[in-house]
Design a protein around this motif. Structure first.
Motif, PDB file in Angstrom:
ATOM      1  N   MET A   1       0.498   4.828   0.077  1.00 40.62           N
ATOM      2  CA  MET A   1       1.484   5.317   1.113  1.00 40.62           C
ATOM      3  C   MET A   1       0.936   5.577   2.564  1.00 40.62           C
ATOM      4  O   MET A   1       1.478   5.380   3.364  1.00 40.62           O
ATOM      5  CB  MET A   1       2.214   6.575   0.605  1.00 40.62           C
ATOM      6  CG  MET A   1       2.941   6.360  -0.663  1.00 40.62           C
ATOM      7  SD  MET A   1       3.884   7.811  -1.176  1.00 40.62           S
ATOM      8  CE  MET A   1       5.161   7.699   0.092  1.00 40.62           C
ATOM      9  N   LYS A   2      -0.447   5.989   2.411  1.00 46.74           N
ATOM     10  CA  LYS A   2      -1.166   6.077   3.658  1.00 46.74           C
ATOM     11  C   LYS A   2      -1.341   4.854   4.426  1.00 46.74           C
ATOM     12  O   LYS A   2      -1.142   4.839   5.415  1.00 46.74           O
ATOM     13  CB  LYS A   2      -2.549   6.860   3.315  1.00 46.74           C
ATOM     14  CG  LYS A   2      -3.254   7.318   4.697  1.00 46.74           C
ATOM     15  CD  LYS A   2      -4.485   7.961   4.124  1.00 46.74           C
ATOM     16  CE  LYS A   2      -5.251   8.340   5.388  1.00 46.74           C
ATOM     17  NZ  LYS A   2      -4.395   9.198   6.316  1.00 46.74           N
ATOM     18  N   SER A   9      -7.949  12.037   4.923  1.00 51.79           N
ATOM     19  CA  SER A   9      -8.273  10.630   4.986  1.00 51.79           C
ATOM     20  C   SER A   9      -8.456  10.115   3.573  1.00 51.79           C
ATOM     21  O   SER A   9      -8.129  10.823   2.670  1.00 51.79           O
ATOM     22  CB  SER A   9      -9.791  10.765   5.373  1.00 51.79           C
ATOM     23  OG  SER A   9     -10.625  11.391   4.546  1.00 51.79           O
ATOM     24  N   ALA A  10      -8.406   8.613   3.663  1.00 55.55           N
ATOM     25  CA  ALA A  10      -8.597   7.810   2.370  1.00 55.55           C
ATOM     26  C   ALA A  10      -9.802   8.582   1.629  1.00 55.55           C
ATOM     27  O   ALA A  10      -9.538   8.559   0.314  1.00 55.55           O
ATOM     28  CB  ALA A  10      -8.762   6.538   2.748  1.00 55.55           C
ATOM     29  N   LEU A  52       9.607   2.657   4.680  1.00 50.65           N
ATOM     30  CA  LEU A  52       8.155   2.735   4.667  1.00 50.65           C
ATOM     31  C   LEU A  52       7.622   1.613   3.810  1.00 50.65           C
ATOM     32  O   LEU A  52       6.609   1.027   3.906  1.00 50.65           O
ATOM     33  CB  LEU A  52       7.994   3.978   3.697  1.00 50.65           C
ATOM     34  CG  LEU A  52       6.542   4.232   3.475  1.00 50.65           C
ATOM     35  CD1 LEU A  52       5.602   4.594   4.768  1.00 50.65           C
ATOM     36  CD2 LEU A  52       6.370   5.758   2.738  1.00 50.65           C
ATOM     37  N   TYR A  53       8.594   1.191   2.744  1.00 45.36           N
ATOM     38  CA  TYR A  53       7.966   0.296   1.725  1.00 45.36           C
ATOM     39  C   TYR A  53       8.746  -1.139   2.023  1.00 45.36           C
ATOM     40  O   TYR A  53       8.765  -2.029   0.999  1.00 45.36           O
ATOM     41  CB  TYR A  53       8.067   0.630   0.361  1.00 45.36           C
ATOM     42  CG  TYR A  53       7.111   1.428  -0.301  1.00 45.36           C
ATOM     43  CD1 TYR A  53       6.301   0.733  -0.817  1.00 45.36           C
ATOM     44  CD2 TYR A  53       7.099   2.876  -0.143  1.00 45.36           C
ATOM     45  CE1 TYR A  53       5.045   1.371  -1.445  1.00 45.36           C
ATOM     46  CE2 TYR A  53       6.154   3.435  -0.658  1.00 45.36           C
ATOM     47  CZ  TYR A  53       5.243   2.842  -1.248  1.00 45.36           C
ATOM     48  OH  TYR A  53       3.874   3.456  -1.836  1.00 45.36           O
ATOM     49  N   GLN A  54       9.152  -1.460   3.230  1.00 45.32           N
ATOM     50  CA  GLN A  54       9.856  -2.602   3.446  1.00 45.32           C
ATOM     51  C   GLN A  54       9.285  -4.104   3.005  1.00 45.32           C
ATOM     52  O   GLN A  54       9.815  -4.650   2.426  1.00 45.32           O
ATOM     53  CB  GLN A  54      10.350  -2.756   4.992  1.00 45.32           C
ATOM     54  CG  GLN A  54      11.033  -3.873   5.450  1.00 45.32           C
ATOM     55  CD  GLN A  54      11.439  -3.948   6.910  1.00 45.32           C
ATOM     56  OE1 GLN A  54      10.944  -3.020   7.554  1.00 45.32           O
ATOM     57  NE2 GLN A  54      12.151  -4.838   7.259  1.00 45.32           N
ATOM     58  N   ALA A  55       7.962  -4.177   3.608  1.00 46.72           N
ATOM     59  CA  ALA A  55       7.225  -5.274   3.194  1.00 46.72           C
ATOM     60  C   ALA A  55       6.963  -5.296   1.525  1.00 46.72           C
ATOM     61  O   ALA A  55       7.354  -6.357   0.932  1.00 46.72           O
ATOM     62  CB  ALA A  55       5.944  -5.427   4.013  1.00 46.72           C
ATOM     63  N   THR A 106       4.499  14.465  -0.388  1.00 41.67           N
ATOM     64  CA  THR A 106       4.584  13.500   0.486  1.00 41.67           C
ATOM     65  C   THR A 106       5.853  12.554   0.090  1.00 41.67           C
ATOM     66  O   THR A 106       6.755  12.248   1.238  1.00 41.67           O
ATOM     67  CB  THR A 106       3.411  12.380   0.160  1.00 41.67           C
ATOM     68  OG1 THR A 106       2.265  13.221   0.589  1.00 41.67           O
ATOM     69  CG2 THR A 106       3.374  11.252   1.134  1.00 41.67           C
ATOM     70  N   LYS A 107       6.307  12.476  -1.074  1.00 36.50           N
ATOM     71  CA  LYS A 107       7.440  11.614  -1.310  1.00 36.50           C
ATOM     72  C   LYS A 107       8.607  12.369  -1.137  1.00 36.50           C
ATOM     73  O   LYS A 107       9.813  11.847  -0.724  1.00 36.50           O
ATOM     74  CB  LYS A 107       7.318  11.400  -3.172  1.00 36.50           C
ATOM     75  CG  LYS A 107       6.458  10.471  -3.520  1.00 36.50           C
ATOM     76  CD  LYS A 107       6.561  10.132  -4.984  1.00 36.50           C
ATOM     77  CE  LYS A 107       5.569   8.797  -5.298  1.00 36.50           C
ATOM     78  NZ  LYS A 107       5.688   8.780  -6.840  1.00 36.50           N
ATOM     79  N   ALA A 108       8.544  13.870  -1.131  1.00 32.71           N
ATOM     80  CA  ALA A 108       9.742  14.533  -0.538  1.00 32.71           C
ATOM     81  C   ALA A 108      10.096  14.287   0.888  1.00 32.71           C
ATOM     82  O   ALA A 108      11.239  14.392   1.335  1.00 32.71           O
ATOM     83  CB  ALA A 108       9.425  16.020  -0.987  1.00 32.71           C
ATOM     84  N   LYS A 109       9.108  13.938   1.589  1.00 30.73           N
ATOM     85  CA  LYS A 109       9.412  13.583   3.109  1.00 30.73           C
ATOM     86  C   LYS A 109      10.129  12.207   3.059  1.00 30.73           C
ATOM     87  O   LYS A 109      10.728  12.001   4.298  1.00 30.73           O
ATOM     88  CB  LYS A 109       7.763  13.477   3.837  1.00 30.73           C
ATOM     89  CG  LYS A 109       7.314  14.516   3.850  1.00 30.73           C
ATOM     90  CD  LYS A 109       5.807  14.342   4.555  1.00 30.73           C
ATOM     91  CE  LYS A 109       4.856  15.423   4.400  1.00 30.73           C
ATOM     92  NZ  LYS A 109       3.611  15.335   5.133  1.00 30.73           N
TER      93      LYS A 109
END
Length: 256
Positions: free
Chosen positions: A35-36, A45-46, A77-80, A64-67
């Protein structure tokens, strides 16, 4: 009822809840990194993500998923990756034999301390994205229920990237395996790609068999996938199922 007990077997080998916690930690951090990299609003950071303790990593992923709980936000966010997954599964379907010669990924489950109706009450309710994320780190979006159908985004088999799909209850006579006559309850459904409702030859299926017991229930949890599906997905989805149902049972027991 007795104290809650969850016993799982994968490939004839018992799997402990401690082992499943390790799998969850591994996949939680994988998803956070994913996701980052896609641009999600994660302040760490990673490297810092890798150093997080398991409970902190889980809470960060849920936050994060709640956002991105809105479907359009998660799709953007996950289009590709979603487009890549669609292409992947269409290619698998094209090289497979429809709903024949399906590959089985199976988990055996024995539960004490919660009755089947208590679990059915949870599974029959609206299964929203917040709940879906809680029971498996590779659930990204969910609406609907196991009775009428679901629209979901999840990574299948701890492999590749998330797929957007619809899960429908089977209304015909097809069963992907010969049922075990000692398990009187069945949950039988099939998956389509959400973009065009492509059923992929009706070869992408879930089939769970359940047997109530005096102190709880037994279950045969299984996914059946098209014949050309990589073996890694078949094996990975056993662990996906083990995590998902363990967390679902714990949630249902806590509600009860």
């Amino acid at each position: 009822m007795t104290d809650l007990k969850i016993e799982l077997t994968i490939d004839d080998t018992p799997v402990t809840q401690a082992e499943l916690a390790k799998v969850q930690e591994w996949r939680i951090k994988h998803v956070l990194q994913e996701m980052k990299a896609l641009g999600a609003a994660i302040p760490l950071s990673a490297s810092a993500i890798n150093w997080l303790p398991y409970p902190d990593a889980k809470q960060l992923l849920l936050a994060t998923k709640a956002k991105y709980a809105d479907l359009a936000a998660m799709q953007a966010l996950y289009q590709a990756p979603l487009a890549t997954a669609d292409k992947f599964w269409k290619d698998v379907a094209a090289r497979s034999n429809g709903n024949q010669d399906l590959q089985e990924g199976k988990v055996l489950l024995h539960v004490e301390g919660i009755a089947m109706p208590q679990l059915q009450k949870v599974m029959g309710a609206e299964l929203g994205s917040d709940f879906a994320a809680l029971i498996n780190p590779e659930h990204f979006y969910s609406t609907g229920n196991t009775i009428t159908g679901q629209h979901i985004i999840e990574t299948f088999g701890c492999f590749g990237e998330p797929t957007e799909m619809n899960l429908y209850p089977e209304t015909g006579d097809f069963k992907p395996t010969t049922p075990d006559s000692t398990y009187p309850l069945q949950m039988n459904g099939y998956v389509t790609l959400a973009t065009d409702d492509d059923p992929l030859g009706y070869g992408w299926r879930a089939y769970h068999q359940i047997r109530p017991t005096a102190n709880g229930f037994d279950a045969i949890l299984a996914a059946y996938l098209p014949s050309a599906t990589p073996t890694e997905i078949i094996n990975g989805h056993k662990w996906h199922l083990a995590v998902e149902f363990s967390e679902l049972i714990k949630f249902a027991a806590a509600q009860a």
